[in-house]
Design an enzyme around this catalytic site. Structure first.
Site, PDB file in Angstrom:
ATOM      1  N   ILE A  15      -9.239  -0.529  10.327  1.00 37.40           N
ATOM      2  CA  ILE A  15      -8.228  -1.545  10.461  1.00 37.40           C
ATOM      3  C   ILE A  15      -7.237  -1.480   9.290  1.00 37.40           C
ATOM      4  CG2 ILE A  15      -9.663  -3.115  11.788  1.00 37.40           C
ATOM      5  CD1 ILE A  15     -10.164  -4.676   9.157  1.00 37.40           C
ATOM      6  N   ASN A  16      -6.033  -1.965   9.553  1.00 31.24           N
ATOM      7  CA  ASN A  16      -5.108  -2.252   8.487  1.00 31.24           C
ATOM      8  C   ASN A  16      -5.579  -3.556   7.826  1.00 31.24           C
ATOM      9  OD1 ASN A  16      -2.829  -2.205   6.823  1.00 31.24           O
ATOM     10  ND2 ASN A  16      -1.474  -1.577   8.492  1.00 31.24           N
ATOM     11  N   GLY A  19     -12.889  -1.316   3.459  1.00 32.34           N
ATOM     12  CA  GLY A  19     -13.988  -1.645   2.569  1.00 32.34           C
ATOM     13  C   GLY A  19     -14.979  -0.541   2.301  1.00 32.34           C
ATOM     14  N   CYS A  61       4.311  -3.231  10.686  1.00 35.36           N
ATOM     15  CA  CYS A  61       5.595  -3.603  10.092  1.00 35.36           C
ATOM     16  C   CYS A  61       6.303  -4.657  10.947  1.00 35.36           C
ATOM     17  CB  CYS A  61       6.499  -2.382   9.979  1.00 35.36           C
ATOM     18  SG  CYS A  61       5.825  -1.073   8.952  1.00 35.36           S
ATOM     19  N   VAL A  71       2.858  -5.219  -1.639  1.00 34.45           N
ATOM     20  CA  VAL A  71       3.752  -4.287  -2.324  1.00 34.45           C
ATOM     21  C   VAL A  71       5.059  -4.125  -1.557  1.00 34.45           C
ATOM     22  CG1 VAL A  71       4.032  -1.895  -3.080  1.00 34.45           C
ATOM     23  CG2 VAL A  71       1.858  -3.080  -3.454  1.00 34.45           C
TER      24      VAL A  71
END
Length: 301
Positions: free
Chosen positions: A191-192, A244, A130, A71
């Site tokens: 986690i990311n 998850g 990022c 996104v």
């Protein structure tokens, strides 16, 4: 009665169920489906210094037991959040946390300084996945020096709870966690998303416009549980587990692995009532197993 309340550092949560940034909007979008005040807290979508349009479409794709997204942190910027969103959610009886993103250390600091004026915001979550534009696009969170530098700078600008969201796309997440803790983080979330991609074999091209994207959903849970277990043993600050989580059983796995709290992410897209169902089912699981306080099972493995 089962006690689900927990302490995330200096923040008291009525239960350990939070929502993951980017999957819950600003909370308001889910208010027709659940009572937001039942949550331990929620984390609003990534907020940047300037408005961002995000990446071109297509930027989401389903995968087996998960989804890819690219996104690109689409949002209207921190000033819009402060003026238009914050007044509508500040009075909720739950912890509202802001995910902070940026393309430079100066961006992160500027956003944190602006948010520090909001009395009802007791915590921010720093997204260090990022890309650092001043370092050729390498994500801040993929090196110990990069992670520590942005956390240290924001620590000076943000006076309250500082949660740092760790990327799994690293050689040693424990090393990154220790570096971030040393730089002043009050808690860690992980986690990311994992870096992944999908190919359209009919068009012979990537499915996503950006080629690669972040993989989330049930497919990543075993990796996330393992990393939470490793990090929780290595640091002294609370760990928030995500990746998850769809059921109470998933959430309890993370807590047994050492997580103080958990975040529900991709499952919100499938069933917007997932969070409150997990709270209810977690209570029932504790009752069946004679657990009076959720803290009894934290880190038990």
């Amino acid at each position: 009665m089962v006690n689900l309340s927990t302490k995330l550092g200096d923040i008291a949560l009525k239960n350990p169920v939070l929502t993951a940034s980017g999957t819950f909007g600003f909370g308001e979008e889910y208010s027709d489906f659940i009572d937001l005040n039942r949550l331990g807290g929620f984390i609003v979508k990534g907020t940047t210094l300037e408005p961002r349009e995000g990446n071109p479409y297509p930027r989401m794709a389903e995968t087996p037991s998960g989804m890819l997204n690219a996104v690109g942190l689409q949002n209207k910027g921190v000033d819009h959040f402060i003026s238009n969103i914050y007044p509508r959610i500040a009075g909720l009886d739950t912890e509202v946390m802001i995910n902070v993103s940026g393309k430079s250390i100066e961006d992160y600091v500027a956003v944190a300084e602006k948010l520090s004026a909001l009395d009802s915001i007791h915590a921010i979550e720093l997204n260090i996945s990022c890309p650092n534009v001043k370092q050729g696009g390498m994500a801040f969170g993929t090196t110990t020096d990069g992670a520590a530098s942005v956390v240290s700078a924001v620590r000076k600008a943000w006076p309250r709870h500082l949660m740092v969201k760790l990327s799994p796309n690293v050689t040693s997440i424990v090393d990154i966690a220790k570096a971030v803790e040393g730089a002043g983080a009050d808690s860690l979330s992980l986690i990311n998303t994992l870096l992944g991609m999908a190919v359209d074999i009919e068009r012979r091209r990537p499915v996503l416009s950006t080629v690669t994207g972040g993989l989330s959903g049930p497919a990543v849970k075993p990796v996330a549980v393992r990393m939470v277990w490793q990090v929780a043993k290595a640091v002294g600050v609370p760990v928030v587990g995500l990746g998850g989580i769809v059921t109470a059983a998933d959430a309890i796995e993370f807590i047994m692995a050492g997580a103080t709290a958990i975040q529900v992410g991709t499952a919100n897209f499938i069933d917007p009532t997932t969070t409150v169902r997990i709270i209810d089912d977690m209570t029932q699981w504790c009752e069946r197993h004679g657990v009076n306080d959720i803290a009894e099972i934290r880190g038990c493995i």
